[in-house]
Design a protein around this motif. Structure first.
Motif, PDB file in Angstrom:
ATOM      1  N   GLN A 258     -18.359  -8.259   9.301  1.00 59.79           N
ATOM      2  CA  GLN A 258     -17.830  -6.855   9.348  1.00 59.79           C
ATOM      3  C   GLN A 258     -16.418  -6.616   9.048  1.00 59.79           C
ATOM      4  O   GLN A 258     -15.616  -7.840   9.141  1.00 59.79           O
ATOM      5  CB  GLN A 258     -18.161  -6.396  10.918  1.00 59.79           C
ATOM      6  N   ARG A 259     -16.045  -5.384   8.769  1.00 53.97           N
ATOM      7  CA  ARG A 259     -14.631  -5.281   8.590  1.00 53.97           C
ATOM      8  C   ARG A 259     -13.956  -5.271   9.689  1.00 53.97           C
ATOM      9  O   ARG A 259     -14.456  -5.027  10.754  1.00 53.97           O
ATOM     10  CB  ARG A 259     -14.192  -3.676   7.994  1.00 53.97           C
ATOM     11  N   GLU A 260     -12.707  -6.333   9.856  1.00 48.20           N
ATOM     12  CA  GLU A 260     -11.830  -6.444  10.976  1.00 48.20           C
ATOM     13  C   GLU A 260     -10.579  -5.873  11.005  1.00 48.20           C
ATOM     14  O   GLU A 260     -10.062  -6.075   9.726  1.00 48.20           O
ATOM     15  CB  GLU A 260     -12.180  -7.693  11.212  1.00 48.20           C
ATOM     16  N   LEU A 261      -9.696  -5.791  11.978  1.00 49.47           N
ATOM     17  CA  LEU A 261      -8.397  -5.297  12.067  1.00 49.47           C
ATOM     18  C   LEU A 261      -7.712  -6.509  11.867  1.00 49.47           C
ATOM     19  O   LEU A 261      -8.028  -7.689  12.233  1.00 49.47           O
ATOM     20  CB  LEU A 261      -7.908  -4.825  13.308  1.00 49.47           C
ATOM     21  N   VAL A 262      -6.736  -6.606  10.664  1.00 47.93           N
ATOM     22  CA  VAL A 262      -5.823  -7.678  10.443  1.00 47.93           C
ATOM     23  C   VAL A 262      -4.214  -7.340  11.265  1.00 47.93           C
ATOM     24  O   VAL A 262      -3.844  -8.038  11.992  1.00 47.93           O
ATOM     25  CB  VAL A 262      -5.509  -7.750   9.041  1.00 47.93           C
ATOM     26  N   ALA A 263      -3.860  -5.952  10.840  1.00 48.16           N
ATOM     27  CA  ALA A 263      -2.409  -5.914  11.522  1.00 48.16           C
ATOM     28  C   ALA A 263      -2.348  -4.305  11.326  1.00 48.16           C
ATOM     29  O   ALA A 263      -2.842  -3.819  10.319  1.00 48.16           O
ATOM     30  CB  ALA A 263      -1.099  -6.535  10.956  1.00 48.16           C
TER      31      ALA A 263
ATOM     32  N   CYS B 216       0.899  -1.330  -0.079  1.00 50.37           N
ATOM     33  CA  CYS B 216      -0.032  -0.021   0.201  1.00 50.37           C
ATOM     34  C   CYS B 216       0.958   1.302   0.169  1.00 50.37           C
ATOM     35  O   CYS B 216       1.833   1.244   0.837  1.00 50.37           O
ATOM     36  CB  CYS B 216      -1.050   0.074   1.367  1.00 50.37           C
ATOM     37  N   GLY B 217       0.516   2.279  -1.148  1.00 51.63           N
ATOM     38  CA  GLY B 217       1.281   3.476  -0.940  1.00 51.63           C
ATOM     39  C   GLY B 217       0.401   4.528  -0.617  1.00 51.63           C
ATOM     40  O   GLY B 217      -0.666   4.621  -1.187  1.00 51.63           O
ATOM     41  N   ALA B 218       1.052   5.389   0.052  1.00 49.49           N
ATOM     42  CA  ALA B 218       0.154   6.613   0.524  1.00 49.49           C
ATOM     43  C   ALA B 218       0.718   7.841  -0.093  1.00 49.49           C
ATOM     44  O   ALA B 218       1.841   7.934  -0.562  1.00 49.49           O
ATOM     45  CB  ALA B 218       0.365   6.716   1.996  1.00 49.49           C
ATOM     46  N   SER B 219      -0.118   8.800  -0.602  1.00 46.66           N
ATOM     47  CA  SER B 219       0.232  10.083  -1.081  1.00 46.66           C
ATOM     48  C   SER B 219      -0.753  11.139  -0.494  1.00 46.66           C
ATOM     49  O   SER B 219      -1.637  10.845   0.031  1.00 46.66           O
ATOM     50  CB  SER B 219       0.082  10.265  -2.797  1.00 46.66           C
ATOM     51  N   GLY B 220      -0.312  12.448  -0.586  1.00 47.13           N
ATOM     52  CA  GLY B 220      -1.075  13.317  -0.310  1.00 47.13           C
ATOM     53  C   GLY B 220      -0.500  13.907   0.984  1.00 47.13           C
ATOM     54  O   GLY B 220       0.848  14.093   1.026  1.00 47.13           O
ATOM     55  N   SER B 221      -1.082  14.313   1.872  1.00 45.36           N
ATOM     56  CA  SER B 221      -0.625  14.798   3.319  1.00 45.36           C
ATOM     57  C   SER B 221      -0.338  13.805   4.154  1.00 45.36           C
ATOM     58  O   SER B 221      -0.747  13.660   5.447  1.00 45.36           O
ATOM     59  CB  SER B 221      -1.983  15.460   3.808  1.00 45.36           C
ATOM     60  N   THR B 222       0.969  13.104   3.755  1.00 44.70           N
ATOM     61  CA  THR B 222       1.253  11.874   4.376  1.00 44.70           C
ATOM     62  C   THR B 222       2.234  12.301   5.746  1.00 44.70           C
ATOM     63  O   THR B 222       2.503  11.579   6.703  1.00 44.70           O
ATOM     64  CB  THR B 222       2.425  11.025   3.564  1.00 44.70           C
ATOM     65  N   PHE B 223       2.545  13.547   5.919  1.00 46.64           N
ATOM     66  CA  PHE B 223       2.993  14.098   7.129  1.00 46.64           C
ATOM     67  C   PHE B 223       2.095  13.739   8.287  1.00 46.64           C
ATOM     68  O   PHE B 223       2.842  13.716   9.492  1.00 46.64           O
ATOM     69  CB  PHE B 223       3.648  15.339   6.988  1.00 46.64           C
ATOM     70  N   SER B 224       0.795  13.796   7.885  1.00 47.79           N
ATOM     71  CA  SER B 224      -0.022  13.768   8.971  1.00 47.79           C
ATOM     72  C   SER B 224      -0.266  12.237   9.630  1.00 47.79           C
ATOM     73  O   SER B 224      -0.972  11.993  10.790  1.00 47.79           O
ATOM     74  CB  SER B 224      -1.457  14.276   8.581  1.00 47.79           C
ATOM     75  N   ILE B 225       0.077  11.390   8.910  1.00 49.06           N
ATOM     76  CA  ILE B 225       0.104   9.887   9.267  1.00 49.06           C
ATOM     77  C   ILE B 225       0.681   9.506  10.529  1.00 49.06           C
ATOM     78  O   ILE B 225       1.878   9.500  10.770  1.00 49.06           O
ATOM     79  CB  ILE B 225       0.428   9.056   8.010  1.00 49.06           C
ATOM     80  N   ASN B 226      -0.030   8.719  11.279  1.00 45.39           N
ATOM     81  CA  ASN B 226       0.522   8.157  12.453  1.00 45.39           C
ATOM     82  C   ASN B 226       0.351   6.643  12.386  1.00 45.39           C
ATOM     83  O   ASN B 226       1.560   5.996  12.163  1.00 45.39           O
ATOM     84  CB  ASN B 226      -0.213   8.647  13.634  1.00 45.39           C
ATOM     85  N   THR B 227      -0.507   6.023  12.237  1.00 46.43           N
ATOM     86  CA  THR B 227      -0.751   4.620  12.182  1.00 46.43           C
ATOM     87  C   THR B 227      -1.407   4.188  10.613  1.00 46.43           C
ATOM     88  O   THR B 227      -2.005   4.753  10.108  1.00 46.43           O
ATOM     89  CB  THR B 227      -2.072   4.128  13.039  1.00 46.43           C
ATOM     90  N   MET B 228      -0.685   3.031  10.219  1.00 40.29           N
ATOM     91  CA  MET B 228      -0.979   2.536   9.014  1.00 40.29           C
ATOM     92  C   MET B 228      -1.178   1.065   9.225  1.00 40.29           C
ATOM     93  O   MET B 228      -0.543   0.537  10.091  1.00 40.29           O
ATOM     94  CB  MET B 228       0.162   2.767   7.863  1.00 40.29           C
ATOM     95  N   GLY B 229      -2.238   0.321   8.471  1.00 38.55           N
ATOM     96  CA  GLY B 229      -2.482  -1.030   8.621  1.00 38.55           C
ATOM     97  C   GLY B 229      -3.372  -1.499   7.736  1.00 38.55           C
ATOM     98  O   GLY B 229      -3.620  -0.907   6.605  1.00 38.55           O
ATOM     99  N   TRP B 230      -3.703  -2.819   8.026  1.00 40.67           N
ATOM    100  CA  TRP B 230      -4.488  -3.433   7.221  1.00 40.67           C
ATOM    101  C   TRP B 230      -5.774  -4.046   7.845  1.00 40.67           C
ATOM    102  O   TRP B 230      -5.715  -4.470   8.777  1.00 40.67           O
ATOM    103  CB  TRP B 230      -3.971  -4.853   6.555  1.00 40.67           C
TER     104      TRP B 230
END
Length: 114
Positions: A44-49, A22-36
């Motif tokens: 329902q949608r569930e957390l993987v990692a 997964c690649g992020a673009s835009g205001s990436t400076f604001s990102i803290n957590t990334m995941g799947w």
């Protein structure tokens, strides 16, 4: 705003491996957590990692020991290495980023046949 684009899904057999990216673009400076996260049909949608900017990781119990999340902060990318895949891992996998907002990718299908 942050835009997320996933890749790497596909159709595999039980026991195989896949690597999601997964690649992020835009205001990436604001990102803290990334995941799947994932969502199977009728569920329902569930957390993987997830991975925090400080390096801590959290995994769903169902994937511990099989999946590994990694992150390249310099390139604003997050990966999910999935080993020993099982039919119950079949789902649409979504990349997520949290910062000023909560952002989602479009999803990538992972199908594991028995």
């Amino acid at each position: 705003q942050v835009q997320l684009v996933e890749s790497g899904g596909g159709l595999v057999q039980a026991g195989d491996s896949l690597r999601l990216s997964c690649g992020a673009s835009g205001s990436t400076f604001s990102i803290n957590t990334m995941g799947w996260y994932r969502q199977a049909p009728g569920k329902q949608r569930e957390l993987v990692a997830v991975s925090s900017s400080g390096g801590s990781t959290t995994y769903a119990d169902s994937v511990k020991g099989r999946f590994t999340i990694s992150r390249d902060n310099a390139r604003n990318r997050v990966y999910l290495q999935m080993n020993n895949l099982k039919p119950e891992d079949t789902a649409v996998y979504y990349c997520n980023a949290k910062g000023y907002g909560n952002y989602w990718g479009q999803g990538t299908q992972v199908t594991v046949s028995s």
